[in-house]
Scaffold this active site. Structure first.
Site, PDB file in Angstrom:
ATOM      1  N   TYR A  16      39.064  40.329  41.125  1.00 51.87           N
ATOM      2  CA  TYR A  16      38.718  40.467  39.774  1.00 51.87           C
ATOM      3  C   TYR A  16      40.438  40.741  39.566  1.00 51.87           C
ATOM      4  O   TYR A  16      41.326  40.939  40.338  1.00 51.87           O
ATOM      5  CB  TYR A  16      38.814  42.197  39.285  1.00 51.87           C
ATOM      6  CG  TYR A  16      38.861  42.171  37.729  1.00 51.87           C
ATOM      7  CD1 TYR A  16      38.476  41.740  36.815  1.00 51.87           C
ATOM      8  CD2 TYR A  16      40.148  43.069  37.359  1.00 51.87           C
ATOM      9  CE1 TYR A  16      38.675  41.871  35.243  1.00 51.87           C
ATOM     10  CE2 TYR A  16      40.462  43.575  36.047  1.00 51.87           C
ATOM     11  CZ  TYR A  16      39.679  42.711  34.917  1.00 51.87           C
ATOM     12  OH  TYR A  16      39.953  43.029  34.510  1.00 51.87           O
ATOM     13  N   ASP A  29      47.311  38.242  45.356  1.00 56.33           N
ATOM     14  CA  ASP A  29      47.312  39.304  43.840  1.00 56.33           C
ATOM     15  C   ASP A  29      47.516  40.969  44.531  1.00 56.33           C
ATOM     16  O   ASP A  29      46.115  41.256  45.224  1.00 56.33           O
ATOM     17  CB  ASP A  29      45.690  38.862  42.941  1.00 56.33           C
ATOM     18  CG  ASP A  29      45.876  40.352  41.836  1.00 56.33           C
ATOM     19  OD1 ASP A  29      46.848  41.023  42.122  1.00 56.33           O
ATOM     20  OD2 ASP A  29      44.874  40.101  41.109  1.00 56.33           O
ATOM     21  N   LYS A  56      49.966  48.341  38.307  1.00 56.81           N
ATOM     22  CA  LYS A  56      50.082  49.486  38.859  1.00 56.81           C
ATOM     23  C   LYS A  56      50.916  50.397  39.295  1.00 56.81           C
ATOM     24  O   LYS A  56      51.686  50.937  39.093  1.00 56.81           O
ATOM     25  CB  LYS A  56      48.534  49.371  40.281  1.00 56.81           C
ATOM     26  CG  LYS A  56      47.411  48.796  39.480  1.00 56.81           C
ATOM     27  CD  LYS A  56      46.071  48.996  40.046  1.00 56.81           C
ATOM     28  CE  LYS A  56      45.380  48.150  39.322  1.00 56.81           C
ATOM     29  NZ  LYS A  56      44.283  49.109  38.637  1.00 56.81           N
TER      30      LYS A  56
HETATM   31  N1  HOZ Z   1      38.918  46.822  35.612  1.00 60.31           N
HETATM   32  C1  HOZ Z   1      40.036  47.755  36.180  1.00 60.31           C
HETATM   33  C2  HOZ Z   1      39.602  48.516  38.192  1.00 60.31           C
HETATM   34  N2  HOZ Z   1      39.657  47.423  38.760  1.00 60.31           N
HETATM   35  C3  HOZ Z   1      39.245  49.675  35.455  1.00 60.31           C
HETATM   36  C4  HOZ Z   1      40.967  49.560  34.556  1.00 60.31           C
HETATM   37  C5  HOZ Z   1      40.285  50.679  33.459  1.00 60.31           C
HETATM   38  O1  HOZ Z   1      39.279  51.195  32.612  1.00 60.31           O
HETATM   39  O2  HOZ Z   1      41.247  51.293  33.278  1.00 60.31           O
END
Ligand code: HOZ
Length: 434
Positions: free
Chosen positions: A148, A242, A270
């Site tokens: 992702y 990434d 992050k």
């Molecule tokens: N897609 C995010 C983690 N892989 C989640 C983000 C969120 O819901 O804060």
């Protein structure tokens, strides 16, 4: 069995939220579709803990999906944010803090000569793709199933994380013409990448989570990343790591430090923002020189390089520039790994604990998970039961089998023991029930 926790306030808040927010949330995985029930609403965090709206306290193994490597409301980061806030919320103009954070990033990532700060990982990845396409004058990109890279159009193809949790392989709204330029291949399958390069001559970039964290934690098989490096070089394609999740996480210099491989472009986020919204992309001088205003590839943002976010990032990275922190995190996560593996063995439940440094996933699977199709074979119903059994014991996990757990430096020996004990009891509980 512990006395059951009550979630009445959270339930009520979710009912109200659903009237005003799409699905009651602002990011889909938070709606708990991966585990059922009503999402927990949090009102406070402190060190290793999260407190929900009903006053229940949990050991936090989500860490806001990765950023909070120092735990909730770290004093050093808090003070840096307070100092920055007093001087201004945003300038929409350069501040010295951006250069200071860029210097720290470059020190950690020798593959990066120049940095561009943005406000999210999504922005970083779609900007990196645009740059790769411009630099190579090619259109197609390769990504991997279950990885992702945020929700940019080119990247929402066979995506992990939320789309995986909701069972959405591709998103409506992404024009077919754009989706068709993305080849999504099985993770850890170098042969598939070789075949794609022999079939298509217009591959601008290969983007990869060098340690996948968005289908649960799936490490690269030996030779996979090195193979990507060689193939992209051979075919004049850009290799994008990434490292939004893994950057400053699996090592200060991320996966590229851990495995000694230099990509052409790196995306970060992050931890880089210490809990504030920050993303970045960076790479070789000649590539980055193509970004506006040095070059013609356009990308901009009102809150890019925001001084408060930069201050949080600087305070966080200064603390993390210390090998001992990573050694301690490794020791803490290994302690939990050993304990959970013992419990899995004792109960005989089919589950595999996968971990790299302070990222991990307990897959309810018979065999180790090496790619997305294997991740999808996991017993997600069992994961959901495990999630709630852990929550009832005061341990908060990511509410999806397809996400990573993140350990923080705020977790001390007692917290780690509690995680292991809770996991043992939870596994026994779901074993009895099945
Ligand atoms: N897609 C995010 C983690 N892989 C989640 C983000 C969120 O819901 O804060």
């Amino acid at each position: 069995m512990p006395r059951p926790l009550k979630f009445d306030r959270s339930k009520k808040l979710f009912e109200i939220a659903q009237k005003h927010l799409v699905g009651g949330v602002d990011s889909p995985v938070r709606a708990f579709k991966g585990v059922g029930g009503s999402p927990l609403f949090f009102v406070r965090g402190k060190g290793p803990y999260l407190i929900d709206a009903d006053g229940n306290r949990y050991i936090d193994l989500v860490g806001s999906w990765g950023p909070l490597i120092l735990g909730q409301v770290d004093t050093g980061v808090l003070n840096a944010v307070k100092r920055a806030l007093r001087k201004g919320f945003t300038f929409g103009a350069p501040s010295p803090l951006e250069t200071e954070l860029a210097i720290l990033v470059k020190k950690a990532y020798p593959s990066i000569d120049k940095v561009r700060f943005v406000s999210s990982g999504t922005e970083a990845t779609f900007s990196a793709i645009r740059l790769a396409r411009a630099a190579t004058a090619k259109k197609r990109i390769i990504k991997f199933d279950g990885c992702y890279h945020g929700h940019g159009d080119s990247l929402l193809v066979a995506a992990g994380s939320g789309p995986a949790t909701l069972g959405l392989p591709d998103s409506p709204g992404v024009p077919e013409e754009i989706a068709s330029l993305t080849l999504s291949l099985p993770y850890n399958d170098l042969g598939a990448v070789e075949t794609a390069f022999s079939k298509f001559t217009d591959i601008a970039a290969v983007i990869v989570e060098p340690i996948a964290g968005n289908m649960g934690l799936v490490p690269p098989q030996p030779g996979f990343l090195q193979g990507l490096r060689e193939l992209t070089r051979k075919h004049n394609s850009i290799l994008i790591f990434d490292e939004v999740m893994t950057g400053f996480r699996v090592a200060f210099g991320g996966t590229q430090e851990l495995y000694g491989i230099k990509p052409d472009l790196t995306t970060l986020g992050k931890i880089l923002g210490g809990g504030m919204p920050v993303g970045a992309y960076g790479g070789k001088e000649e590539l980055m020189a193509q970004i506006a205003p040095e070059g013609p590839v356009y990308q901009a943002g009102t809150l890019s390089g925001n001084p408060v976010a930069m201050a949080a990032g600087i305070a966080t990275l200064k603390r993390l520039n210390d090998k001992k922190i990573y050694d301690d995190l490794e020791e803490a996560a290994a302690f939990v790994e050993e304990g959970i593996k013992r419990a899995v063995q004792k109960t005989g439940i089919e589950a595999v604990f996968q971990r790299v440094g302070s990222m991990a996933t307990l897959f309810f699977s018979k065999n180790p998970v090496k790619n997305y199709s294997e991740a999808k074979e996991c017993d997600r119903k069992r994961f959901a039961k495990f999630f709630w059994a852990m929550a009832q014991r005061g341990v908060y996990l990511p509410p999806s089998q397809y996400e990573s757990w993140f350990f923080s430096t705020a977790l001390k020996r007692d917290h780690l023991k509690k995680i292991v004990k809770s996991a043992g009891e939870s596994l026994e509980e779901i074993n009895r029930a099945s």
